[in-house]
Design a protein around this motif. Structure first.
Motif, PDB file in Angstrom:
ATOM      1  N   ASN A 283       0.821  -1.209   0.000  1.00  0.00           N
ATOM      2  CA  ASN A 283       0.000   0.000   0.000  1.00  0.00           C
ATOM      3  C   ASN A 283       0.858   1.263   0.000  1.00  0.00           C
ATOM      4  N   GLU A 284       1.945   1.224   0.761  1.00  0.00           N
ATOM      5  CA  GLU A 284       2.829   2.383   0.832  1.00  0.00           C
ATOM      6  C   GLU A 284       3.511   2.639  -0.510  1.00  0.00           C
ATOM      7  N   ARG A 285       3.780   1.573  -1.233  1.00  0.00           N
ATOM      8  CA  ARG A 285       4.382   1.724  -2.563  1.00  0.00           C
ATOM      9  C   ARG A 285       3.429   2.475  -3.492  1.00  0.00           C
ATOM     10  N   VAL A 286       2.155   2.105  -3.448  1.00  0.00           N
ATOM     11  CA  VAL A 286       1.161   2.782  -4.278  1.00  0.00           C
ATOM     12  C   VAL A 286       1.081   4.257  -3.897  1.00  0.00           C
ATOM     13  N   ASP A 287       1.036   4.534  -2.594  1.00  0.00           N
ATOM     14  CA  ASP A 287       0.941   5.914  -2.130  1.00  0.00           C
ATOM     15  C   ASP A 287       2.147   6.738  -2.568  1.00  0.00           C
ATOM     16  N   GLU A 288       3.341   6.146  -2.458  1.00  0.00           N
ATOM     17  CA  GLU A 288       4.556   6.897  -2.783  1.00  0.00           C
ATOM     18  C   GLU A 288       4.657   7.167  -4.280  1.00  0.00           C
ATOM     19  N   ILE A 289       4.332   6.178  -5.103  1.00  0.00           N
ATOM     20  CA  ILE A 289       4.343   6.397  -6.549  1.00  0.00           C
ATOM     21  C   ILE A 289       3.289   7.440  -6.917  1.00  0.00           C
ATOM     22  N   GLY A 290       2.128   7.368  -6.242  1.00  0.00           N
ATOM     23  CA  GLY A 290       1.085   8.359  -6.475  1.00  0.00           C
ATOM     24  C   GLY A 290       1.543   9.760  -6.102  1.00  0.00           C
ATOM     25  N   ARG A 291       2.270   9.881  -4.999  1.00  0.00           N
ATOM     26  CA  ARG A 291       2.782  11.184  -4.584  1.00  0.00           C
ATOM     27  C   ARG A 291       3.782  11.714  -5.600  1.00  0.00           C
ATOM     28  N   MET A 292       4.619  10.820  -6.150  1.00  0.00           N
ATOM     29  CA  MET A 292       5.585  11.238  -7.163  1.00  0.00           C
ATOM     30  C   MET A 292       4.882  11.730  -8.428  1.00  0.00           C
ATOM     31  N   LEU A 293       3.724  11.160  -8.701  1.00  0.00           N
ATOM     32  CA  LEU A 293       2.962  11.549  -9.889  1.00  0.00           C
ATOM     33  C   LEU A 293       2.221  12.872  -9.705  1.00  0.00           C
ATOM     34  N   SER A 294       1.650  13.084  -8.497  1.00  0.00           N
ATOM     35  CA  SER A 294       0.759  14.227  -8.312  1.00  0.00           C
ATOM     36  C   SER A 294       1.352  15.375  -7.509  1.00  0.00           C
ATOM     37  N   GLY A 295       2.426  15.145  -6.799  1.00  0.00           N
ATOM     38  CA  GLY A 295       3.017  16.206  -5.997  1.00  0.00           C
ATOM     39  C   GLY A 295       2.676  16.064  -4.539  1.00  0.00           C
ATOM     40  N   GLY A 296       2.290  17.176  -3.880  1.00  0.00           N
ATOM     41  CA  GLY A 296       2.082  17.185  -2.434  1.00  0.00           C
ATOM     42  C   GLY A 296       0.964  16.272  -1.960  1.00  0.00           C
ATOM     43  N   SER A 297      -0.198  16.337  -2.597  1.00  0.00           N
ATOM     44  CA  SER A 297      -1.335  15.519  -2.171  1.00  0.00           C
ATOM     45  C   SER A 297      -1.585  14.402  -3.171  1.00  0.00           C
ATOM     46  N   ILE A 298      -2.009  13.256  -2.653  1.00  0.00           N
ATOM     47  CA  ILE A 298      -2.237  12.091  -3.503  1.00  0.00           C
ATOM     48  C   ILE A 298      -3.709  12.078  -3.920  1.00  0.00           C
ATOM     49  N   THR A 299      -3.963  12.304  -5.173  1.00  0.00           N
ATOM     50  CA  THR A 299      -5.329  12.300  -5.689  1.00  0.00           C
ATOM     51  C   THR A 299      -5.729  10.866  -6.043  1.00  0.00           C
ATOM     52  N   PRO A 300      -7.045  10.593  -6.093  1.00  0.00           N
ATOM     53  CA  PRO A 300      -7.495   9.259  -6.514  1.00  0.00           C
ATOM     54  C   PRO A 300      -6.975   8.889  -7.899  1.00  0.00           C
ATOM     55  N   GLU A 301      -6.903   9.879  -8.790  1.00  0.00           N
ATOM     56  CA  GLU A 301      -6.409   9.622 -10.144  1.00  0.00           C
ATOM     57  C   GLU A 301      -4.927   9.221 -10.107  1.00  0.00           C
ATOM     58  N   ALA A 302      -4.169   9.910  -9.267  1.00  0.00           N
ATOM     59  CA  ALA A 302      -2.744   9.597  -9.158  1.00  0.00           C
ATOM     60  C   ALA A 302      -2.547   8.210  -8.566  1.00  0.00           C
ATOM     61  N   ARG A 303      -3.379   7.858  -7.590  1.00  0.00           N
ATOM     62  CA  ARG A 303      -3.272   6.533  -6.965  1.00  0.00           C
ATOM     63  C   ARG A 303      -3.607   5.447  -7.987  1.00  0.00           C
ATOM     64  N   SER A 304      -4.629   5.696  -8.785  1.00  0.00           N
ATOM     65  CA  SER A 304      -5.001   4.744  -9.820  1.00  0.00           C
ATOM     66  C   SER A 304      -3.888   4.589 -10.847  1.00  0.00           C
ATOM     67  N   ALA A 305      -3.285   5.718 -11.251  1.00  0.00           N
ATOM     68  CA  ALA A 305      -2.164   5.673 -12.201  1.00  0.00           C
ATOM     69  C   ALA A 305      -0.968   4.941 -11.610  1.00  0.00           C
ATOM     70  N   ALA A 306      -0.753   5.121 -10.295  1.00  0.00           N
ATOM     71  CA  ALA A 306       0.348   4.426  -9.625  1.00  0.00           C
ATOM     72  C   ALA A 306       0.140   2.920  -9.663  1.00  0.00           C
ATOM     73  N   GLU A 307      -1.075   2.478  -9.431  1.00  0.00           N
ATOM     74  CA  GLU A 307      -1.392   1.042  -9.466  1.00  0.00           C
ATOM     75  C   GLU A 307      -1.133   0.468 -10.854  1.00  0.00           C
ATOM     76  N   VAL A 308      -1.470   1.254 -11.881  1.00  0.00           N
ATOM     77  CA  VAL A 308      -1.216   0.788 -13.250  1.00  0.00           C
ATOM     78  C   VAL A 308       0.285   0.662 -13.499  1.00  0.00           C
ATOM     79  N   LEU A 309       1.056   1.661 -13.062  1.00  0.00           N
ATOM     80  CA  LEU A 309       2.508   1.608 -13.234  1.00  0.00           C
ATOM     81  C   LEU A 309       3.110   0.411 -12.514  1.00  0.00           C
ATOM     82  N   LEU A 310       2.671   0.152 -11.313  1.00  0.00           N
ATOM     83  CA  LEU A 310       3.235  -0.942 -10.518  1.00  0.00           C
ATOM     84  C   LEU A 310       2.885  -2.309 -11.097  1.00  0.00           C
ATOM     85  N   ARG A 311       1.770  -2.390 -11.802  1.00  0.00           N
ATOM     86  CA  ARG A 311       1.427  -3.662 -12.450  1.00  0.00           C
ATOM     87  C   ARG A 311       2.290  -3.898 -13.682  1.00  0.00           C
TER      88      ARG A 311
END
Length: 234
Positions: free
Chosen positions: A205-233
């Motif tokens: 879960n932390e991996r998804v959050d961190e990749i999402g933060r790298m994608l979106s910046g300061g706050s993790i948006t649902p879209e960024a979290r979804s994109a992070a999950e796609v990248l990790l797959r």
């Protein structure tokens, strides 16, 4: 002292004998030097031959690697030139590249940009790495100056290199980070008199959050979290 005259006479007599044999010693030394020069030239010639063979293999390997790193028009060539004999033989070795079709070949450090230089270096590492090397390699910002599909290509090559070695990558690129098998977050905290650096191994879960933060910046948006999950797959 007169008591030492006998010892002095013996010393001078020995020195005189050495002078008498000096010509013989010089001749012997010259013969040894000539023998060593022949051995050096033979070894240097063999080394040059092996270097030329290795250069051809490296050029072919680099030709295969560069397109996958978005360097489709780039060329790489290992140049061997004669130089003054030394501890490294009689060859001067230069890595020459052309980054665009029709451009002249020049030393890599002279014409490659930061992002291109990083990718050339990665291609070199992949080309010379052996699956059984069991090396530990550390790449700090190897993806500098690249993004998007190029960053993904860099990440894919790093993953390939990790098949036979341990690869540690410091990166700010989510495309590269997502291709890692393990993720470690580096955290800096302020203490009263100094800064404390700590590392945290991230769970799924932390991996998804961190990749999402790298994608979106300061706050993790649902879209960024979804994109992070796609990248990790992948």
């Amino acid at each position: 002292k007169t008591d030492d005259l006998n010892d002095l006479a013996k010393e001078l007599s020995n020195n005189l004998k050495d002078v008498d044999h000096l010509a013989e010693l010089i001749k012997k030394s010259k013969s040894q030097l000539e023998c060593l020069e022949v051995q050096y030239k033979t070894a240097a010639k063999l080394l040059s031959k092996k270097r030329l063979e290795a250069a051809t293999q490296l050029n072919d390997a680099m030709k295969e690697q560069l397109p996958s790193l978005k360097l489709d028009q780039a060329e790489f060539k290992t140049i061997l030139e004669p130089t003054e004999a030394g501890v490294n033989g009689v060859d001067k070795i230069t890595f020459n590249v052309s980054t665009n079709a029709g451009m002249p070949m020049e030393p890599i450090a002279k014409i490659a940009s930061g992002g291109e230089l990083s990718r050339f270096l990665l291609a070199l590492k992949v080309s010379i790495a052996n699956a059984e090397d069991n090396m530990t390699l550390i790449f700090d910002e190897i993806d500098s100056g690249v993004g998007g599909a190029t960053a993904d290509a860099v990440g894919q090559r790093l993953r390939q290199l990790a098949h036979g070695s341990q690869i540690l990558v410091v990166t700010h690129s989510p495309q590269v980070a997502a291709l890692g098998n393990h993720h470690i977050k580096v955290v800096k905290s302020n203490q009263s008199t100094s800064n404390l650096i700590s590392t945290l191994q991230l769970n799924s879960n932390e991996r998804v959050d961190e990749i999402g933060r790298m994608l979106s910046g300061g706050s993790i948006t649902p879209e960024a979290r979804s994109a992070a999950e796609v990248l990790l797959r992948g």
